[in-house]
Motif scaffolding. Structure first.
Motif, PDB file in Angstrom:
ATOM      1  N   LYS A 177       0.830  -1.204   0.000  1.00  0.00           N
ATOM      2  CA  LYS A 177       0.000   0.000   0.000  1.00  0.00           C
ATOM      3  C   LYS A 177       0.866   1.255   0.000  1.00  0.00           C
ATOM      4  CE  LYS A 177      -4.114  -1.898   2.177  1.00  0.00           C
ATOM      5  NZ  LYS A 177      -4.982  -1.898   3.354  1.00  0.00           N
ATOM      6  N   ILE A 178       1.949   1.236   0.777  1.00  0.00           N
ATOM      7  CA  ILE A 178       2.848   2.378   0.826  1.00  0.00           C
ATOM      8  C   ILE A 178       3.506   2.598  -0.543  1.00  0.00           C
ATOM      9  CG2 ILE A 178       5.017   3.238   1.792  1.00  0.00           C
ATOM     10  CD1 ILE A 178       4.174   1.807   4.433  1.00  0.00           C
ATOM     11  N   GLN A 228       2.404   1.610  -3.451  1.00  0.00           N
ATOM     12  CA  GLN A 228       1.374   2.018  -4.412  1.00  0.00           C
ATOM     13  C   GLN A 228       1.068   3.505  -4.258  1.00  0.00           C
ATOM     14  OE1 GLN A 228      -2.421   0.089  -3.944  1.00  0.00           O
ATOM     15  NE2 GLN A 228      -2.974   0.484  -6.065  1.00  0.00           N
ATOM     16  N   ALA A 229       1.027   3.995  -3.021  1.00  0.00           N
ATOM     17  CA  ALA A 229       0.737   5.405  -2.796  1.00  0.00           C
ATOM     18  C   ALA A 229       1.857   6.309  -3.303  1.00  0.00           C
ATOM     19  CB  ALA A 229       0.502   5.659  -1.303  1.00  0.00           C
ATOM     20  N   LYS A 230       3.091   5.802  -3.295  1.00  0.00           N
ATOM     21  CA  LYS A 230       4.223   6.607  -3.734  1.00  0.00           C
ATOM     22  C   LYS A 230       4.424   6.613  -5.231  1.00  0.00           C
ATOM     23  CE  LYS A 230       6.789   6.458   0.553  1.00  0.00           C
ATOM     24  NZ  LYS A 230       8.080   6.217   1.184  1.00  0.00           N
ATOM     25  N   LYS A 237       3.522   7.424  -8.787  1.00  0.00           N
ATOM     26  CA  LYS A 237       2.646   8.402  -9.432  1.00  0.00           C
ATOM     27  C   LYS A 237       2.180   7.852 -10.765  1.00  0.00           C
ATOM     28  CE  LYS A 237       4.934  12.286  -7.273  1.00  0.00           C
ATOM     29  NZ  LYS A 237       5.661  13.525  -7.462  1.00  0.00           N
TER      30      LYS A 237
END
Length: 50
Positions: A41-42, A44-46, A48
């Motif tokens: 999740k981390i 994926q969030a980073k 862009k």
């Protein structure tokens, strides 16, 4: 994956399924799976979108 491992751990602890691993090891595997999902999740969030 997390839900599957949690259910498996509960069934092992309740002696409803047999396993060649101990409940302690099953719990460890569950915690490792949860950490891996958090890491994904981390990441994926980073990332862009292009």
């Amino acid at each position: 994956m997390r839900d599957f491992k949690q259910t498996a751990l509960q069934l092992i602890e309740a002696c409803k399924i047999l396993s060649i691993i101990s409940p302690l090891l099953a719990d460890h595997v569950l915690r490792e799976a949860e950490m891996a999902l958090m890491d994904l999740k981390i990441i994926q969030a980073k990332i862009k979108p292009c």
